[in-house]
Each structure stands twice: as structure tokens, then as C-alpha cells.
Enzyme design. Structure first.
Site, PDB file in Angstrom:
ATOM      1  CB  CYS A  68      -0.683  -0.342   1.360  1.00  0.00           C
ATOM      2  SG  CYS A  68      -0.445  -0.635   2.313  1.00  0.00           S
ATOM      3  CG  HIS A 107      -3.925  -0.112   4.005  1.00  0.00           C
ATOM      4  ND1 HIS A 107      -3.155  -0.779   3.151  1.00  0.00           N
ATOM      5  CD2 HIS A 107      -5.276   0.432   3.428  1.00  0.00           C
ATOM      6  CE1 HIS A 107      -4.273  -0.360   1.960  1.00  0.00           C
ATOM      7  NE2 HIS A 107      -5.606   0.121   2.622  1.00  0.00           N
ATOM      8  CG  ASP A 122      -6.901   0.949  -0.229  1.00  0.00           C
ATOM      9  OD1 ASP A 122      -5.733   0.547  -1.301  1.00  0.00           O
ATOM     10  OD2 ASP A 122      -6.667   0.538   0.744  1.00  0.00           O
TER      11      ASP A 122
END
Length: 290
Positions: A68, A107, A122
Site C-alpha cells: 500500500c 495502511h 485505495d
């Protein structure tokens, strides 16, 4: 670093003039179908760093993927370069085995504001929890997408993301009880606040996740890529291919176990990844489901 080279990497040939939701969605979908979510560096003797130029070279020029902090940092740079109003947020991932959210903010996600509406973008979660479209930041609204129905819920300034999945059909019944299969139909994914974050806020986490024996990422070699029909994932030696809505309210999940000598070829053919160093696959049982 330039946007044209990035778009050549993802295959995007659409507009770069409009800062609208349609363009954002198109750019985003090209990214998640071209750039894998993967942690293979950890398992082939490479170090993951957060310097943007290093991330760019890895994903764009070396045609690798990332986790991420790499995928979403690059996406943020692309969108900002196109004129979008972007910022970073930090999330705490849900651990289903502990039935709790992590205490460490690991994250990184992108927030984009278009015409006064906020969206979460995302591109760095992977498998079936990977959104396919930017999600409007609104509480209590079901947002159906190809992977399933996503929903944000806000309580006292904290936002929670969850997803409702379809039933699963597993042709190879020897995998029907695999610990990689999610048993719950509604799954919590992560929680976050709207406090703006920077990449600097993730330095410690980046080191911890690739070195700690308690980290999921040191216990499993993971490579997962979205397709036009679903996604594929290689976890250790286990290759899965999921087709969304194979039948009405049913996803097809196909499993196969690879031999050592098949792993490198599979990474090239299924994920378009060629590693510069030897991968040592690993799949220690843990809290990771596809």
C-alpha cells in the site's frame, strides 16, 4: 519521473485533462489491473523503501508491484500531477483471527476531493478486498462494485470500511477448508480518521512490516493482481484465480498448488513480474484470506 511513462506502464490512453470521477476511475482501474499488490522484495533479499523515486523506478521501470505504501504513494503522485485535490490518510487493518483492529497504523490510502465530494482511492489492498472504483466518503451507504458491496460507517470521527461478499464455488474440494478462504459473508477491512498523513508517518511501519517475525508479510510471500473478471493471487506456492459473479451471487475460486520450479514462470505469465533475485516462497499459516 513522468506521467507519460507511468501511463505506458498501466496502459491508460484516456484523458488527462479532466479532473472528474470518470477519469479518476479509469486511471485507477488501469493501475490495479497492471500493478500487482505484492511483498516479494521481502522474500528475495531486497529492501522496501518509501522514497518516491525508488517506488517509481520499481513499479514503472522495473514493472514490479508493491504494497500500500508504494502503490498508493505512486497513485497519489500521479493524481496530484494531473491536478486532483489529493491527500493521504492512515488506516488500521482489521485482524479477523484476533477480531480486532491493529494498534499500528500500517495502511496508507489516498483521499481525493472532486466538486466538494470526498472519495477514498485505495490501490494497495489486493485480493477480494481491493475496491475497483473510488469510494464516496459517506457513512452507511452500500456501494456495490464487481468485487462485492462495500460500505463506510462513521462513528465519533472514526471511519470503518467493510465488504459483503458473494457465496463461493470451489471446484477443487481439497481446498474447501483452506485457511485462505474467508468464511464470513461480511468482513471488516480497516478503520481510519480523516487526519491528513504524510509518507513520513509510515517510516517505522515500513521497516517493521518487512522485518518483524510477527508481521504477516514476513510469514507469507504474496502477489495478487486484479483482472477484468476478478483477481489472481499467489500466496507461497498456492495459486488462486477468482472470477466474480461466475453464477448469480456466486464467485468461482480455483486453486492449484505449484512446484518450486513453476513459481518463477507463473509470476511472469500471470502477473507480468520478472524478479532480479531468487524468490524463496513462504506461507506460514496466519490471518490472511483472499
Amino acid at each position: 519521473m513522468n506521467l507519460e511513462e507511468y501511463f505506458a506502464r498501466t496502459g491508460y490512453k484516456g484523458s488527462t485533462e479532466k479532473q472528474d470521477l470518470e477519469t479518476l476511475t479509469d486511471i485507477f482501474q488501469h493501475h490495479i489491473r497492471a500493478v500487482p499488490f505484492e511483498n516479494l522484495s521481502i522474500h528475495c533479499g531486497e529492501k522496501i523503501t518509501l522514497e518516491l523515486e525508488h517506488v517509481y523506478n520499481k513499479i514503472v521501470r522495473r514493472k514490479r508491484g508493491g504494497w500500500c505504501m508504494e502503490n498508493n504513494q505512486l497513485l497519489g503522485w500521479v493524481l496530484k500531477g494531473l491536478g486532483y485535490d489529493t491527500s493521504f490518510l492512515g488506516a488500521y487493518v482489521f485482524n479477523p483471527h484476533q477480531n480486532a483492529y491493529a494498534t499500528l497504523m500500517t495502511h496508507l490510502v489516498v483521499k481525493v476531493v472532486i466538486d466538494g465530494k470526498a472519495y477514498v482511492v485505495d490501490g494497495g489492498f489486493g485480493v477480494s478486498y481491493q475496491m475497483w472504483q473510488p469510494m464516496e466518503l459517506v457513512s452507511g451507504k452500500d456501494q456495490p462494485q464487481a468485487p462485492g458491496v462495500f460500505r463506510f460507517t462513521e462513528k465519533n470521527g472514526v471511519w470503518y470500511l467493510e465488504k459483503m461478499r458473494r457465496k463461493q464455488y470451489i471446484p477443487n474440494q481439497s481446498f474447501s477448508n483452506s485457511d485462505l478462504l474467508e468464511k464470513k459473508e461480511c468482513r471488516k477491512i480497516y478503520m481510519f480518521s480523516l487526519e491528513p498523513r504524510t509518507v513520513e508517518d509510515f517510516r517505522f511501519q515500513c521497516t517493521y512490516l518487512q522485518t518483524s517475525p510477527d508481521s504477516l508479510f514476513t510469514k507469507k510471500s504474496i502477489c495478487t493482481l486484479q483482472t477484468t473478471e476478478g483477481f489472481r493471487a499467489l500466496i507461497g506456492w498456492t495459486l488462486t484465480e477468482t472470477t466474480y459473479n461466475y453464477k448469480e451471487n456466486m464467485d468461482l475460486v480455483e486453486f492449484v498448488t505449484l512446484e518450486d520450479e513453476e513459481v518463477e514462470k507463473t509470476l511472469k505469465e500471470k502477473f507480468n513480474i520478472t524478479l532480479e533475485r531468487k524468490l524463496v516462497p513462504i506461507n506460514v499459516k496466519g490471518s490472511y484470506t483472499i
